[in-house]
Design an enzyme around this catalytic site. Sequence first.
Site, PDB file in Angstrom:
ATOM      1  N   GLU A  41      47.317  47.979  56.372  1.00  0.00           N
ATOM      2  CA  GLU A  41      47.877  48.360  55.078  1.00  0.00           C
ATOM      3  C   GLU A  41      48.844  49.532  55.262  1.00  0.00           C
ATOM      4  O   GLU A  41      48.473  50.563  55.824  1.00  0.00           O
ATOM      5  CB  GLU A  41      46.769  48.736  54.089  1.00  0.00           C
ATOM      6  CG  GLU A  41      47.261  49.247  52.744  1.00  0.00           C
ATOM      7  CD  GLU A  41      48.225  48.297  52.053  1.00  0.00           C
ATOM      8  OE1 GLU A  41      49.342  48.727  51.727  1.00  0.00           O
ATOM      9  OE2 GLU A  41      47.857  47.118  51.857  1.00  0.00           O
ATOM     10  N   LYS A  42      50.081  49.352  54.790  1.00  0.00           N
ATOM     11  CA  LYS A  42      51.088  50.399  54.970  1.00  0.00           C
ATOM     12  C   LYS A  42      51.072  51.425  53.830  1.00  0.00           C
ATOM     13  O   LYS A  42      51.627  52.515  53.965  1.00  0.00           O
ATOM     14  CB  LYS A  42      52.481  49.790  55.074  1.00  0.00           C
ATOM     15  CG  LYS A  42      53.006  49.160  53.792  1.00  0.00           C
ATOM     16  CD  LYS A  42      54.429  48.642  53.987  1.00  0.00           C
ATOM     17  CE  LYS A  42      54.984  48.057  52.698  1.00  0.00           C
ATOM     18  NZ  LYS A  42      56.373  47.555  52.858  1.00  0.00           N
ATOM     19  N   LEU A  53      44.996  51.128  49.748  1.00  0.00           N
ATOM     20  CA  LEU A  53      44.015  50.059  49.597  1.00  0.00           C
ATOM     21  C   LEU A  53      44.000  49.570  48.148  1.00  0.00           C
ATOM     22  O   LEU A  53      44.048  50.355  47.213  1.00  0.00           O
ATOM     23  CB  LEU A  53      42.623  50.565  49.979  1.00  0.00           C
ATOM     24  CG  LEU A  53      42.374  50.870  51.459  1.00  0.00           C
ATOM     25  CD1 LEU A  53      40.966  51.426  51.648  1.00  0.00           C
ATOM     26  CD2 LEU A  53      42.559  49.627  52.308  1.00  0.00           C
ATOM     27  N   GLY A  63      58.305  40.329  29.356  1.00  0.00           N
ATOM     28  CA  GLY A  63      57.225  39.498  29.874  1.00  0.00           C
ATOM     29  C   GLY A  63      55.884  40.183  29.694  1.00  0.00           C
ATOM     30  O   GLY A  63      55.755  41.160  28.955  1.00  0.00           O
ATOM     31  N   VAL A  64      54.877  39.671  30.379  1.00  0.00           N
ATOM     32  CA  VAL A  64      53.519  40.186  30.206  1.00  0.00           C
ATOM     33  C   VAL A  64      53.441  41.673  30.517  1.00  0.00           C
ATOM     34  O   VAL A  64      52.891  42.462  29.733  1.00  0.00           O
ATOM     35  CB  VAL A  64      52.527  39.402  31.086  1.00  0.00           C
ATOM     36  CG1 VAL A  64      51.148  40.047  31.041  1.00  0.00           C
ATOM     37  CG2 VAL A  64      52.443  37.946  30.628  1.00  0.00           C
ATOM     38  N   GLY A 118      59.992  41.540  36.433  1.00  0.00           N
ATOM     39  CA  GLY A 118      59.368  40.658  37.403  1.00  0.00           C
ATOM     40  C   GLY A 118      59.271  41.286  38.783  1.00  0.00           C
ATOM     41  O   GLY A 118      59.664  42.436  38.998  1.00  0.00           O
ATOM     42  N   ARG A 119      58.744  40.499  39.720  1.00  0.00           N
ATOM     43  CA  ARG A 119      58.504  41.005  41.068  1.00  0.00           C
ATOM     44  C   ARG A 119      59.076  40.043  42.112  1.00  0.00           C
ATOM     45  O   ARG A 119      59.220  38.842  41.866  1.00  0.00           O
ATOM     46  CB  ARG A 119      57.007  41.230  41.301  1.00  0.00           C
ATOM     47  CG  ARG A 119      56.408  42.245  40.339  1.00  0.00           C
ATOM     48  CD  ARG A 119      54.969  42.578  40.688  1.00  0.00           C
ATOM     49  NE  ARG A 119      54.848  43.279  41.957  1.00  0.00           N
ATOM     50  CZ  ARG A 119      54.999  44.596  42.088  1.00  0.00           C
ATOM     51  NH1 ARG A 119      55.277  45.356  41.051  1.00  0.00           N
ATOM     52  NH2 ARG A 119      54.842  45.161  43.279  1.00  0.00           N
ATOM     53  N   HIS A 177      23.970  35.051  17.330  1.00  0.00           N
ATOM     54  CA  HIS A 177      24.583  35.400  16.047  1.00  0.00           C
ATOM     55  C   HIS A 177      24.211  36.826  15.662  1.00  0.00           C
ATOM     56  O   HIS A 177      23.052  37.219  15.799  1.00  0.00           O
ATOM     57  CB  HIS A 177      24.107  34.441  14.949  1.00  0.00           C
ATOM     58  CG  HIS A 177      24.640  34.789  13.588  1.00  0.00           C
ATOM     59  ND1 HIS A 177      25.929  34.502  13.215  1.00  0.00           N
ATOM     60  CD2 HIS A 177      24.056  35.427  12.534  1.00  0.00           C
ATOM     61  CE1 HIS A 177      26.105  34.935  11.974  1.00  0.00           C
ATOM     62  NE2 HIS A 177      24.984  35.494  11.545  1.00  0.00           N
TER      63      HIS A 177
END
Length: 451
Positions: A34-35, A38, A177-178, A257-258, A430
Amino acid sequence: MLQHFDLIVIGAGPGGYVAAIRAAQKGKKVAIIEKSSLGGTCLNVGCIPSKTFLQHSEWIENIKKANFHGISAEVQEIHYEKLVERKNKVVSTLAHGIEHLLQKNNITLIKGEATILKSMIVMVNNQEFKSKDVILATGSRPFVPPIKGLHNVAYYTTDTFFNMKEQPKELIIIGGGVIGIELAFAMAPLGTKVTVIEAADDILLTEDDEARTIIKKKMNQLEITYYTKAQIVEVTRNEVLLDQLKVPYTHLLVATGRKANIDIANALHLELDENQRFIKVNRNYLTSKNHVYAIGDVIGGYQLAHAASKEGLVAVAAILNESHSALNQEEIPRAVYTHPEIASFGLNEEQAKDKGYNVLTKKMTFKTNGRAIAMDETVGFVKLVTEKSNHEILGAVVVGANATELLNQILAVKHSEGRIEELCSLIYGHPNLSETIGETAESMLFKAIHE
């Protein structure tokens, strides 16, 4: 000295670390590289920070609701730096949890940026590592469109937005977007003037039409301004210029976006999809090169944390030659954590008809649901898309409070090969919001009691 592993995973996001842990649980010697941090995008600059901020805004909305219903309360001041501090603690807690799991499973964590040589030797910080199999879980980065003037101004992306130390006074979000809409809902209740600018015909185009209508109504209530079919002429230091309008801002967020991180894929000359944007994989997530797998954002599809995690598990099962089922794209839940929430899976009515199904769709709102009335959360609905003759569940949409949790009840029945009859025969507690799921199912077979 060259270190050898059974599996090297490049990228410690929700796809990568889950795959690494599963392989280690199966007795494999595993390393994960991992650069950055985490947990990847989701934990550090995506899902978790945004949901933390959305929780802050929901608290503000609940205070206003309490005032309306007779509980006098006052928000005297918002200490934005404390909200950021809480977000950091949430992220840190979860990151430490991932680190503990890696240690617990004897996974070697290597910090740094990976490159892969032609000989399949992985290089990190001038150290060499060798593995029989490699999983690429390198994720994505924000896509920034070529907008005139943008490179001359200070702007945030979704990777930097949560590092902001001060609350924006006037926030423009480019992208409806989302991600953009969630962040609009996160900031507006805090008192930020939010404007969303979207080039497409509407916001949230990936979502149900009726769900979009509800969200736009809520945006109006929150005084979130939004422009659709917008053409940005230019961006200056304090304004975004549209065709006939100048929109001022103190802070600017680009949420358009990505873009997949495919540098390693290109170096390995892996085959890409037809648009040359994502790594091409088979049903086991094997790339065009033997022993090299890819999962998560780099392969496109649903760029969601939970999808990446499942893809990682399938890839590991394939590496171990274990029997496994392919990931069913129509059983991946999708969510928009606005207020109310939108949750969905599977096919909508139009998609189901295009696939040749004889479609029956039913919708029931929360307006007559006892729990929803008590919570003052009657806005929203449950919609089921089914096959008319055999009652197979093809898709569902839930809009409302806790929609992202409620959807899983329907999805669990579908995953278990249940049909509308199973949703009807369940005994729902209920008062409970999920009663509306049963009522919707009942209305498809016969008239529901509260219909």
